[in-house]
Write an enzyme that holds these catalytic residues in place. Sequence first.
Site, PDB file in Angstrom:
ATOM      1  CG  HIS A 169      61.486  16.984  39.520  1.00 52.82           C
ATOM      2  ND1 HIS A 169      61.988  16.466  40.658  1.00 52.82           N
ATOM      3  CD2 HIS A 169      62.250  17.990  39.237  1.00 52.82           C
ATOM      4  CE1 HIS A 169      62.680  17.143  41.053  1.00 52.82           C
ATOM      5  NE2 HIS A 169      63.211  18.183  40.206  1.00 52.82           N
ATOM      6  CG  ASP A 203      62.620  12.824  39.555  1.00 54.44           C
ATOM      7  OD1 ASP A 203      63.704  13.224  39.259  1.00 54.44           O
ATOM      8  OD2 ASP A 203      61.377  13.574  39.573  1.00 54.44           O
TER       9      ASP A 203
END
Length: 473
Positions: free
Chosen positions: A19, A118
């Site tokens: 990520h 996120d």
Amino acid sequence: MEESKASHVVIIPTPGMGHLIPFVELAKRLIHRDSITTVTFVVIGEGPPTIAQRTVLDSLPSSISSVFLPPVNLTDLPSTARILTRISHTVTRSNPELRRVFNSLAEEGRSPTALVVDLFGTNAFDVAHEFQVSPYIFYPSNTNVLSFFLHLPRLDETVSCEFWELTEPVKLPGCVPVSGKDIIDTAQDRKNEGYKYTAQDSKRYKEAKGILVNSFIELEPNAIKALQEPGLDKPPVYPIGPLVNTGKQEDNEFEELQCLKWLDDQPLSSVLYVSFGSGGTLTCEQINELALGLEKSDQRFLWVIRSPSSAANSSYFDSHSKTDPLTCLPPGFLERTKGRGFVIPSWAPQALILAHPSTGGFLTHCGWNSTLESIVNGVPLIAWPLYAEQKMNAMLLTEDIRVAFRAHAGHNGVVRKEEVARVVKGLMEGKGLINEGKKGKGVRIKMKEMKEGACRVLEDDGSSTKALNQLVF
Ligand SMILES: *[C@@H]1O[C@H](CO)[C@@H](O)[C@H](O)[C@H]1NC(C)=O
Ligand SMILES: *[C@@H]1O[C@H](CO)[C@@H](O)[C@H](O)[C@H]1NC(C)=O
Ligand SMILES: *[C@@H]1O[C@H](CO)[C@@H](O)[C@H](O)[C@H]1NC(C)=O
């Protein structure tokens, strides 16, 4: 875009390298668009940052800085706690330190103007609200999966069974229907705490001022249009992708350079690249079967082979075994495929391999990161999903975008050698398989169109650049 006010965007990536990469690309594009934007990465986690994380963050331009928060203490959680439970607690327990960071930035006269988290980071919104900073989500996967997440609060209320027990697929506007068993694995087993945290996160999505998604209009036109319909009860969605790792990897190990040299000697588009990502592992039985299938296919291949797992459903987050994966290969396999096959243990310079002209196909676990890397290079796919949202990605790639073949598992979950040979031959040349060959050609043409689209949308007047420029941070 407001030009007068300086923007200072704070980004919190959820722990895990996969990520971080798209977030870094997002930061680079933000500072590229104007000279008044600065970015601060706030890195949270259970342990100290990895060397890889530090290396990536230290190499960024000076208008992107990083703050590493002290690791959180999760020793009170049961050892069976799932990854989502751990992530959720990591975010919540980092909030006091995050407040401290916001305060000291304010004292320096650099108050944050936006907070980007996120997909599992919405607990940090508490701090954003307190400091009156606009909260945003960067969704590192695709719009089909995002649509599902936005719909999850409703499913949570209306469905009483496990999702894998659903007899009808979940149909969302503009999206590929998702059958229950393909739904993202953190939403399976609803009695588990991990599910509770997934559902909780999805309920907080409406608090965001906007959701950025790592996709682009030509890839998912229907799903994106459906989410951009006015009047829906959800934040505006901005397709800003494809954001992939563009940085050249330095210090390649000898073995990695050897594989690039080997590729140099192979014919154009002739090699199938085989990799299940940084987290994917197969069982020893499956490694053996895959090897036999690759051998049977008669195609050239470059295979990144990792230590086997003990269970078919194990993932990144289970401890990897130390078994030498080469011991799972059939006897004599390496000798018999010498010259047309190249096997590398553990890690390969993926971005360089996918960009290499000899690479003509990619057998992949369908992680979105790897998928986008393949798309920007126009390399068609064989979809072999393992965990997380990968089954949803595989459906999207095979049934909707049509840039992939699907490798089907037989009973007991193993993909047999005949099936491996069928999809590999079908994708790479269609020898002896008239229909598969036609489909292989279709997939190749479609992938080429997607590559061109990916290139167009990131140009100065492209749709993803425009979407990013609409954001006032
Ligand atoms: C995503 O791609 C980058 C660059 O190739 C790689 O370093 C990283 O491990 C990948 N992440 C995942 C989750 O596969
Ligand atoms: C973590 O917390 C536990 C109590 O929950 C405590 O016993 C332990 O010492 C803590 N560990 C560290 C490294 O602070
Ligand atoms: C993996 O599958 C086995 C057998 O099907 C099951 O008992 C186990 O709970 C599964 N593990 C996870 C983490 O889902």
